[in-house]
Design a protein around this motif. Structure first.
Motif, short mmCIF file in Angstrom:
data_model
loop_
_atom_site.label_atom_id
_atom_site.label_comp_id
_atom_site.label_asym_id
_atom_site.label_seq_id
_atom_site.Cartn_x
_atom_site.Cartn_y
_atom_site.Cartn_z
N ARG A 1 -10.80 -14.79 18.77
CA ARG A 1 -9.49 -15.43 18.85
C ARG A 1 -9.52 -16.55 19.88
N LYS A 6 -11.92 -4.59 9.36
CA LYS A 6 -10.61 -4.05 9.75
C LYS A 6 -9.90 -3.42 8.55
N PRO A 14 -10.17 -14.29 13.98
CA PRO A 14 -9.94 -12.87 14.27
C PRO A 14 -10.48 -12.48 15.65
N GLU A 15 -10.06 -11.32 16.11
CA GLU A 15 -10.69 -10.73 17.29
C GLU A 15 -12.13 -10.32 16.93
N VAL A 23 -5.09 -12.12 11.54
CA VAL A 23 -3.97 -11.42 12.20
C VAL A 23 -4.13 -9.91 12.10
N MET A 54 -6.33 -19.20 13.06
CA MET A 54 -6.21 -17.75 12.92
C MET A 54 -7.54 -17.00 13.06
N THR A 76 -6.53 -8.18 12.71
CA THR A 76 -7.34 -7.67 13.82
C THR A 76 -6.62 -7.76 15.16
N PHE A 77 -5.45 -8.40 15.21
CA PHE A 77 -4.74 -8.57 16.47
C PHE A 77 -4.11 -7.25 16.91
N LYS A 78 -4.05 -7.03 18.19
CA LYS A 78 -3.51 -5.78 18.72
C LYS A 78 -2.04 -5.58 18.39
N ASN A 79 -1.29 -6.69 18.26
CA ASN A 79 0.16 -6.59 18.01
C ASN A 79 0.52 -6.73 16.53
N ALA A 80 -0.46 -6.54 15.65
CA ALA A 80 -0.24 -6.78 14.21
C ALA A 80 0.17 -5.51 13.48
#
Length: 254
Positions: A212, A227, A208-209, A176, A206, A178-182
């Motif tokens: 994903r 990250k 990572p980018e 999570v 889960m 690495t997610f853009k909205n994290a």
């Protein structure tokens, strides 16, 4: 080398290639893996796996989804698993999950408390799964002040994480990060003391980018280290060393 502090390698998603995956982990930079149970059946499988792979350790316990399994008889079996197998290093994963509420909250809370009591008795750390149940989880934990461990796949606030860290807990971060909205996870990881953070895949979930949507596995843990290095402004290799030592300290692995 990296320590994947939470990976479900006994999951059905790995049935076809588990042996090859496990054999190849050292080449992918994975030095240690913690495989927690989610039910009585998966706890038994986790123990069996840890007894056959030298860099895999086990935790035993019932996830909130399996809370209805928890009774005095299962607590006795979990205790026997811990006492008879030195590669069992924690009770978990246990906790509360109010997202779907397939299992009534009272049953979840009873199961959580019973398993915390076992951890207290055996003086073992716990792996806590907590989702949308922050207040109840903290309230139950107050009854077990000597029990600590890790809140895995952390989803709470920085303020709650700070309270936990001050009481001796660790915080586990997944892909999570690495997610853009994290934004919340990144902010929490940025503010926490470095010696209280561990990394995990929570595979097969889960990923990572930029992976994903794929089946996750410990081989992707390097993305979390990269990250976290960005967040902490340090090389990924230094993050690997720090989080490896944190994981070993958490699970009391020499």
């Amino acid at each position: 080398m990296l320590f994947d502090t939470h990976a479900h390698l006994d999951d059905r998603a790995f049935e076809e290639d588990r042996e090859a995956l496990l054999t190849g982990l050292p080449e992918k930079g994975i030095g240690l893996v913690m495989n927690p149970g989610c039910s009585m059946a998966s706890s038994r499988n986790a123990v069996a796996l840890a007894n056959t792979v030298p860099y895999v350790y086990a935790a035993v316990g019932c996830h909130p989804d399996a809370a209805s399994e928890v009774c005095p008889q299962t607590i006795a079996e979990l205790e026997a698993m811990c006492l008879e197998n030195p590669r069992v290093k924690a009770i978990g994963e246990i906790g509360l999950d109010y997202h779907y509420e397939d299992i009534p909250r009272e049953i979840q809370k009873q199961a959580f408390a019973l398993q915390l009591g076992l951890a207290e008795h055996l003086q073992l750390p716990v792996i806590v799964h907590e989702r949308e149940a922050h207040e109840d989880a903290l309230e139950i934990l107050r009854s077990f002040p000597t029990v600590t461990g890790v809140f895995h796949c952390y989803s709470g606030s920085y303020e709650m994480a700070r309270q936990l860290v001050n009481r001796g807990w660790y915080i586990g971060f997944t892909g999570v990060l690495t997610f853009k909205n994290a934004k919340k996870a990144v902010e929490t990881a940025q503010k926490l003391p470095h010696d209280r953070v561990v990394l995990e895949t929570d595979c097969p979930y889960m990923a990572p980018e930029p992976f994903r949507g794929r089946r996750n596995d410990p081989g992707y843990l390097y993305r979390m280290a990269e990250k976290l290095g960005e967040i902490w402004d340090m090389p990924a290799e230094q993050v690997q060393r720090i989080t490896m030592e944190n994981g070993k300290r958490l699970y009391r692995i020499p």
